[in-house]
Design an enzyme around this catalytic site. Structure first.
Site, short mmCIF file in Angstrom:
data_model
loop_
_atom_site.label_atom_id
_atom_site.label_comp_id
_atom_site.label_asym_id
_atom_site.label_seq_id
_atom_site.Cartn_x
_atom_site.Cartn_y
_atom_site.Cartn_z
CE LYS A 36 28.26 -8.10 -6.96
NZ LYS A 36 27.07 -7.79 -6.14
CE LYS A 65 27.84 -8.90 0.44
NZ LYS A 65 27.77 -9.12 -1.02
CB THR A 146 23.74 -0.57 0.33
OG1 THR A 146 23.56 -1.66 -0.57
CG2 THR A 146 25.19 -0.12 0.31
NE ARG A 199 20.26 2.30 -7.68
CZ ARG A 199 20.88 1.19 -7.32
NH1 ARG A 199 22.20 1.09 -7.48
NH2 ARG A 199 20.22 0.17 -6.79
#
Length: 253
Positions: A36, A65, A146, A199
């Site tokens: 990314k 975005k 998030t 995670r």
């Protein structure tokens, strides 16, 4: 639409310099094949970061975005699709064109930009891919970050955004694992779900609140798991990557 593979990890290159990004790609490719590039690295380095990943064989999730007027979204997505590298510098113009590599396989837009913007973004990807004779990159929509608090309206908001994205022609959405199962049921098996905030059970949460483990995300139906700080901040990024890949490979068992 391109055929979806089993779930994959995307390493978030959330670093400040091209040198840092290169170091992680050189260490971790091809263990990790997808990277990314977001606003942090792209603002610092621009398309050179995309080209660096492509030059090493990786694919880029260009996470900028886009949230703008439809005309700007159309051209921005088209421009992102067209970033390329030439691996060989000899031969005729046609031979060179045939060898161009286009690293960007997926980009993001903000669903809050509205249907006209979303449709323009999809059109930009489709038309640029046709012009260049390449496979169209995925265009996925951001639902909620998030870092947002999880409240009683979160699932409803995300499902509404996902349905708008699908109706507008997007290939999928970005959402947390907490909403992924609902999105999968509402939007079908071919709808891409990209899940950040991943995670391991040993990792601290940081500023992300709606997080999940690799196993939880895969079981919820996520296709791409975006992982950054657990690898970037690890004492041994290679060992941490192996740990996370082991969780990914064992998630379906």
């Amino acid at each position: 639409m391109q055929r979806l593979s089993p779930p994959e990890i995307i390493l978030a290159l959330d670093v400040n310099t091209l040198e840092e990004a290169e170091s992680f790609v050189d260490k971790l490719y091809p263990k990790i094949k997808f990277f990314k590039i977001g606003s942090q690295l792209f603002t610092a380095c621009g398309p050179e970061a995309v080209k660096m990943v492509g030059d090493r064989g990786g694919k880029v999730f260009l996470d900028l975005k886009f949230h703008d007027i439809p005309n700007t979204a159309y051209y921005s997505i088209g421009t992102g699709s067209a970033i390329n590298i030439v691996p060989y510098q000899t031969g005729s113009a046609k031979e060179l064109n045939d060898k161009l590599i286009f690293p960007v396989f997926m980009m993001t837009v903000h669903i809050k930009g509205g249907r006209p913007m979303l449709e323009a973004a999809v059109k930009g990807a489709v038309e640029k891919a046709k012009e260049l004779s390449i496979e169209k990159p995925f265009v996925v929509g951001v639902t909620r970050l998030t870092s947002d608090d999880n409240d009683q309206n979160t699932l409803e908001d995300v499902l509404g955004a996902a349905k708008l994205a699908k109706d507008s022609g997007l290939d999928g959405v970005v959402c947390s694992a907490l909403e992924a199962e609902g999105v999968r049921k509402a939007c079908g098996t071919d709808f891409i779900i990209v899940t950040p905030g991943i995670r391991s059970s040993k990792d601290v949460t940081g500023d992300q609140k709606r997080i999940a483990t690799v196993k939880q995300a895969v079981e919820a139906g996520s296709n791409f798991l975006v992982i950054g700080r657990p690898i970037l901040k690890a004492d041994n990024p290679i060992a941490k990557t192996d740990e996370l890949l082991g969780e990914l490979n064992g998630a379906g068992n």
